[in-house]
Design a protein around this motif. Structure first.
Motif, PDB file in Angstrom:
ATOM      1  N   LEU A 230       0.912  -1.274  -0.009  1.00  0.00           N
ATOM      2  CA  LEU A 230      -0.009   0.093   0.009  1.00  0.00           C
ATOM      3  C   LEU A 230       0.989   1.107   0.024  1.00  0.00           C
ATOM      4  O   LEU A 230       0.482   2.413  -0.416  1.00  0.00           O
ATOM      5  CB  LEU A 230      -0.877  -0.133   1.177  1.00  0.00           C
ATOM      6  CG  LEU A 230      -2.252   0.682   1.104  1.00  0.00           C
ATOM      7  CD1 LEU A 230      -3.075   0.100   0.162  1.00  0.00           C
ATOM      8  CD2 LEU A 230      -2.918   0.328   2.487  1.00  0.00           C
ATOM      9  N   GLY A 231       1.992   1.140   0.658  1.00  0.00           N
ATOM     10  CA  GLY A 231       2.996   2.400   0.744  1.00  0.00           C
ATOM     11  C   GLY A 231       3.830   2.597  -0.652  1.00  0.00           C
ATOM     12  O   GLY A 231       4.048   3.750  -0.865  1.00  0.00           O
ATOM     13  N   PHE A 232       3.551   1.707  -1.456  1.00  0.00           N
ATOM     14  CA  PHE A 232       4.191   1.922  -2.740  1.00  0.00           C
ATOM     15  C   PHE A 232       3.106   2.276  -3.862  1.00  0.00           C
ATOM     16  O   PHE A 232       3.218   2.147  -4.937  1.00  0.00           O
ATOM     17  CB  PHE A 232       4.747   0.552  -3.147  1.00  0.00           C
ATOM     18  CG  PHE A 232       6.247   0.427  -2.986  1.00  0.00           C
ATOM     19  CD1 PHE A 232       7.299   1.318  -3.024  1.00  0.00           C
ATOM     20  CD2 PHE A 232       6.519  -0.913  -1.976  1.00  0.00           C
ATOM     21  CE1 PHE A 232       8.364   1.132  -2.614  1.00  0.00           C
ATOM     22  CE2 PHE A 232       7.737  -0.925  -1.701  1.00  0.00           C
ATOM     23  CZ  PHE A 232       8.680  -0.032  -1.876  1.00  0.00           C
ATOM     24  N   GLY A 233       1.740   2.576  -3.389  1.00  0.00           N
ATOM     25  CA  GLY A 233       0.698   2.679  -4.281  1.00  0.00           C
ATOM     26  C   GLY A 233      -0.199   1.928  -4.786  1.00  0.00           C
ATOM     27  O   GLY A 233      -0.918   2.057  -5.611  1.00  0.00           O
ATOM     28  N   VAL A 234       0.155   0.427  -4.186  1.00  0.00           N
ATOM     29  CA  VAL A 234      -0.550  -0.795  -4.839  1.00  0.00           C
ATOM     30  C   VAL A 234      -2.005  -0.944  -4.300  1.00  0.00           C
ATOM     31  O   VAL A 234      -2.154  -0.960  -3.129  1.00  0.00           O
ATOM     32  CB  VAL A 234       0.268  -2.022  -4.582  1.00  0.00           C
ATOM     33  CG1 VAL A 234      -0.515  -3.298  -5.118  1.00  0.00           C
ATOM     34  CG2 VAL A 234       1.703  -2.101  -5.539  1.00  0.00           C
ATOM     35  N   THR A 235      -3.147  -0.690  -4.888  1.00  0.00           N
ATOM     36  CA  THR A 235      -4.406  -0.732  -4.412  1.00  0.00           C
ATOM     37  C   THR A 235      -5.088  -2.240  -4.730  1.00  0.00           C
ATOM     38  O   THR A 235      -6.235  -2.323  -4.095  1.00  0.00           O
ATOM     39  CB  THR A 235      -5.242   0.144  -4.831  1.00  0.00           C
ATOM     40  OG1 THR A 235      -5.107   0.351  -6.167  1.00  0.00           O
ATOM     41  CG2 THR A 235      -4.778   1.609  -3.822  1.00  0.00           C
ATOM     42  N   THR A 236      -4.679  -2.818  -5.685  1.00  0.00           N
ATOM     43  CA  THR A 236      -5.094  -4.182  -5.885  1.00  0.00           C
ATOM     44  C   THR A 236      -4.034  -5.170  -6.290  1.00  0.00           C
ATOM     45  O   THR A 236      -2.876  -4.764  -6.778  1.00  0.00           O
ATOM     46  CB  THR A 236      -6.049  -4.221  -7.069  1.00  0.00           C
ATOM     47  OG1 THR A 236      -7.115  -3.311  -7.043  1.00  0.00           O
ATOM     48  CG2 THR A 236      -6.565  -5.415  -7.578  1.00  0.00           C
TER      49      THR A 236
ATOM     50  N   VAL B 175       5.425   8.192  -3.526  1.00  0.00           N
ATOM     51  CA  VAL B 175       3.899   7.953  -3.320  1.00  0.00           C
ATOM     52  C   VAL B 175       3.714   8.718  -1.764  1.00  0.00           C
ATOM     53  O   VAL B 175       4.501   8.525  -0.972  1.00  0.00           O
ATOM     54  CB  VAL B 175       3.712   6.531  -3.138  1.00  0.00           C
ATOM     55  CG1 VAL B 175       2.178   6.496  -2.515  1.00  0.00           C
ATOM     56  CG2 VAL B 175       3.409   5.841  -4.418  1.00  0.00           C
ATOM     57  N   GLU B 176       2.787   9.660  -1.858  1.00  0.00           N
ATOM     58  CA  GLU B 176       2.434  10.448  -0.767  1.00  0.00           C
ATOM     59  C   GLU B 176       1.319  10.197  -0.134  1.00  0.00           C
ATOM     60  O   GLU B 176       1.246  10.025   0.992  1.00  0.00           O
ATOM     61  CB  GLU B 176       2.666  11.920  -1.164  1.00  0.00           C
ATOM     62  CG  GLU B 176       2.676  12.934  -0.163  1.00  0.00           C
ATOM     63  CD  GLU B 176       2.831  14.116  -0.554  1.00  0.00           C
ATOM     64  OE1 GLU B 176       3.977  14.863  -0.896  1.00  0.00           O
ATOM     65  OE2 GLU B 176       1.807  15.032  -0.746  1.00  0.00           O
ATOM     66  N   LYS B 177       0.326   9.936  -0.783  1.00  0.00           N
ATOM     67  CA  LYS B 177      -1.076   9.425  -0.224  1.00  0.00           C
ATOM     68  C   LYS B 177      -1.539   8.441  -1.269  1.00  0.00           C
ATOM     69  O   LYS B 177      -1.531   8.375  -2.272  1.00  0.00           O
ATOM     70  CB  LYS B 177      -2.004  10.776  -0.198  1.00  0.00           C
ATOM     71  CG  LYS B 177      -1.629  11.673   0.820  1.00  0.00           C
ATOM     72  CD  LYS B 177      -2.880  12.982   0.773  1.00  0.00           C
ATOM     73  CE  LYS B 177      -2.759  13.727   1.637  1.00  0.00           C
ATOM     74  NZ  LYS B 177      -1.309  14.547   2.122  1.00  0.00           N
ATOM     75  N   VAL B 178      -2.406   7.228  -0.340  1.00  0.00           N
ATOM     76  CA  VAL B 178      -2.987   6.329  -1.253  1.00  0.00           C
ATOM     77  C   VAL B 178      -4.450   6.446  -0.750  1.00  0.00           C
ATOM     78  O   VAL B 178      -4.704   6.305   0.424  1.00  0.00           O
ATOM     79  CB  VAL B 178      -2.423   5.075  -0.953  1.00  0.00           C
ATOM     80  CG1 VAL B 178      -3.141   4.033  -1.707  1.00  0.00           C
ATOM     81  CG2 VAL B 178      -0.825   5.049  -1.431  1.00  0.00           C
ATOM     82  N   VAL B 179      -5.464   6.423  -1.813  1.00  0.00           N
ATOM     83  CA  VAL B 179      -6.900   6.288  -1.546  1.00  0.00           C
ATOM     84  C   VAL B 179      -7.327   5.102  -2.051  1.00  0.00           C
ATOM     85  O   VAL B 179      -7.205   4.716  -3.239  1.00  0.00           O
ATOM     86  CB  VAL B 179      -7.250   7.566  -2.236  1.00  0.00           C
ATOM     87  CG1 VAL B 179      -9.076   7.406  -2.379  1.00  0.00           C
ATOM     88  CG2 VAL B 179      -6.791   8.987  -1.703  1.00  0.00           C
ATOM     89  N   LYS B 180      -8.136   4.342  -1.272  1.00  0.00           N
ATOM     90  CA  LYS B 180      -8.585   3.072  -1.649  1.00  0.00           C
ATOM     91  C   LYS B 180     -10.217   3.341  -1.437  1.00  0.00           C
ATOM     92  O   LYS B 180     -10.709   3.207  -0.288  1.00  0.00           O
ATOM     93  CB  LYS B 180      -7.991   1.877  -0.895  1.00  0.00           C
ATOM     94  CG  LYS B 180      -8.684   0.650  -1.258  1.00  0.00           C
ATOM     95  CD  LYS B 180      -8.287   0.103  -2.664  1.00  0.00           C
ATOM     96  CE  LYS B 180      -9.347  -1.073  -3.018  1.00  0.00           C
ATOM     97  NZ  LYS B 180      -9.095  -1.496  -4.281  1.00  0.00           N
ATOM     98  N   GLN B 181     -10.901   3.101  -2.632  1.00  0.00           N
ATOM     99  CA  GLN B 181     -12.425   3.317  -2.484  1.00  0.00           C
ATOM    100  C   GLN B 181     -12.916   4.548  -1.774  1.00  0.00           C
ATOM    101  O   GLN B 181     -13.658   4.405  -1.046  1.00  0.00           O
ATOM    102  CB  GLN B 181     -13.098   2.033  -2.001  1.00  0.00           C
ATOM    103  CG  GLN B 181     -12.878   0.793  -2.860  1.00  0.00           C
ATOM    104  CD  GLN B 181     -13.709  -0.261  -2.620  1.00  0.00           C
ATOM    105  OE1 GLN B 181     -13.422  -1.246  -1.750  1.00  0.00           O
ATOM    106  NE2 GLN B 181     -14.918  -0.361  -3.109  1.00  0.00           N
ATOM    107  N   GLY B 182     -12.239   5.497  -1.999  1.00  0.00           N
ATOM    108  CA  GLY B 182     -12.596   6.652  -1.441  1.00  0.00           C
ATOM    109  C   GLY B 182     -12.088   6.866  -0.113  1.00  0.00           C
ATOM    110  O   GLY B 182     -12.188   8.239   0.641  1.00  0.00           O
TER     111      GLY B 182
END
Ligand code: NIG
Ligand code: FE
Length: 425
Positions: free
Chosen positions: A140-146, A403-410
């Motif tokens: 997640l910290g690398f921007g992976v959401t799936t 990656v600074e922020k990651v948003v998953k399903q809002g």
């Protein structure tokens, strides 16, 4: 919890639009919106455009607003090939490989995959879940959401099922979405030594039907390789899997040009992966059949093997995806920045092609392009905010995670400014 989110004033919002893989030239043709914005309601994207356009899309009273001035916004990344559920590590093997021992030689003398199989068989479900959770947090910290995750470190019935159960548990409790793959045909286990066909019988008669009935995996995979599973054995497994309702993917032409790419095209696999040695005919077959060519350059880098011919594949009309292959042996890395660097510098992809490959085409490689992989109305609100004003900084800032922020399903699930992984705004 507030699931309504607005991201506004992005220096550049790259959409990767599409509901199927982009092939050939289309991989490079990305839409970039200056002063871009994104509106997410109840987890789904409801408006994309300039900030003015998106602010005019409806009332914003109960919205959390993120100002992304000076930052790029891109779709959440899809890591479509990993083996992230395993016990034990293989640091010694890495050192042996540095001394000149090959990956296959280590495997032939009982190390390699077999060593992780032994360790995973000894690891209980709770521990697998805990290890998996930490690895998902890191992704997640690398921007992976799936992420796609494979079994294949049990080979026996119980451990294979345990790996798949661990993924089912994590899929329920972790924000990252997991697509599970049954990879019982990852190696021939010690108890079936030199009896590959008998092991294949066991898979076909015992494990595969149970995995299908319990819906523990969506894909079936096989390590189609010299001294592992032949093309004929792979065909037998995958044909049966297809009949049982599995989608297909293959470890194909990784070490030897065995014809895995051709087999993927013949069977209508969703994806064929590795492809370091894929033949010209194999590459054309993938392009013609619309099989996503999933390239895993960190593995080639780590094994000091030649890279897959990514540039040639795209020029011949393939849809190329990029994934990490995160596993404890051939590629103990989940680094998206390293992946982007290798894809651009050593496989000849443009920054835009590389971004398509880790977003929309990654989604297509696991049959999720209808839901994730791009920033457009109707898709899941999965987005990444970068610390720099263009997606081009991803390969350019070599090996550095921007990656600074990651948003998953809002939901904001990772924020560098707030110390990393968080549970919501
Ligand atoms: O994708 N090639 C086969 N399977 C994995 C490696 C697994 C391992 O070494 O543990 C791969 O590279
Ligand atoms: Fe793999």
């Amino acid at each position: 919890m507030n699931m309504n989110l607005l991201i506004i004033h992005a220096a550049a919002l790259t959409t990767s639009r599409g509901s199927a893989a982009r092939a050939g030239r289309d991989m490079d043709a990305l839409e970039v919106i200056p002063d871009g914005a994104l509106r997410i309601e109840e987890g789904t994207i409801t408006a994309v455009g300039t900030t003015d356009e998106v602010m005019a899309a409806g009332p914003t009273d109960d919205f959390t607003i993120i100002d992304a001035a000076g930052k790029a916004v891109v779709p959440g990344f899809v890591d479509s090939h990993t083996h992230f559920i395993f016990g034990g590590y293989r640091a010694d093997e890495f050192a042996w490989r540095l001394q000149g021992m090959s990956y296959m030689a280590i495997m032939a003398q009982g190390g390699g995959i077999a060593s992780t199989v032994a360790a995973t068989r000894r690891t209980d479900l709770g521990t697998l879940v805990e290890l998996g959770r930490r690895r998902l947090d890191a992704m997640l910290g690398f921007g992976v959401t799936t992420v796609e995750g494979k079994s294949g470190y049990g080979l026996d019935r119980d451990t294979e099922i345990r790996q798949l159960e661990a993924m089912a548990i994590l899929n329920r409790e972790h924000p990252l979405d997991i697509v599970p793959t049954y990879l019982g045909a990852h190696a021939i286990p010690g108890e079936y030594k030199a009896r590959g066909d008998a092991y294949m019988d066991f898979i076909l008669e015992t494990v595969l039907p149970e995995v299908a009935t319990r819906r523990l995996a969506e894909f079936c995979d096989v390590f189609c390789e010299d001294h592992v599973f032949s093309v004929a054995q792979s065909r037998r497994l995958l044909s049966r899997a297809k009949a049982l309702g599995f989608k297909l993917t293959l470890h194909a032409d990784e070490i030897v040009a065995l014809g895995g790419a051709e087999l993927a095209a013949e069977l209508g696999a969703v994806s064929a992966d590795h492809l370091l040695q894929a033949s010209d005919a194999g590459i054309q077959g993938l392009a013609n059949a619309g099989v996503v060519a999933t390239l895993l350059p960190i593995t080639a880098f780590g094994l000091k093997e030649p890279y897959a011919r990514g540039r040639v594949m795209i020029d011949r009309g393939c849809a190329v995806a990029l994934a990490t292959d995160f596993n404890p042996g051939s590629c103990f890395s989940n680094s998206i920045p390293l992946l982007m660097a290798l894809a651009t510098l050593h496989m000849g992809l443009t920054p835009e092609e590389a971004l398509t490959a880790i977003t929309l085409n990654g989604a297509a490689a696991i049959d999720r392009a209808d839901r994730v992989g791009s920033l457009e109305v109707g898709k899941q609100g999965d987005a990444v905010i970068l610390a720099y004003p263009s997606h081009r900084f991803m390969p350019y800032h070599l090996g550095v995670n921007i990656v600074e922020k990651v948003v998953k399903q809002g939901r904001l699930v990772f924020d560098q400014e707030r110390g990393g992984r968080i549970d919501g705004v």
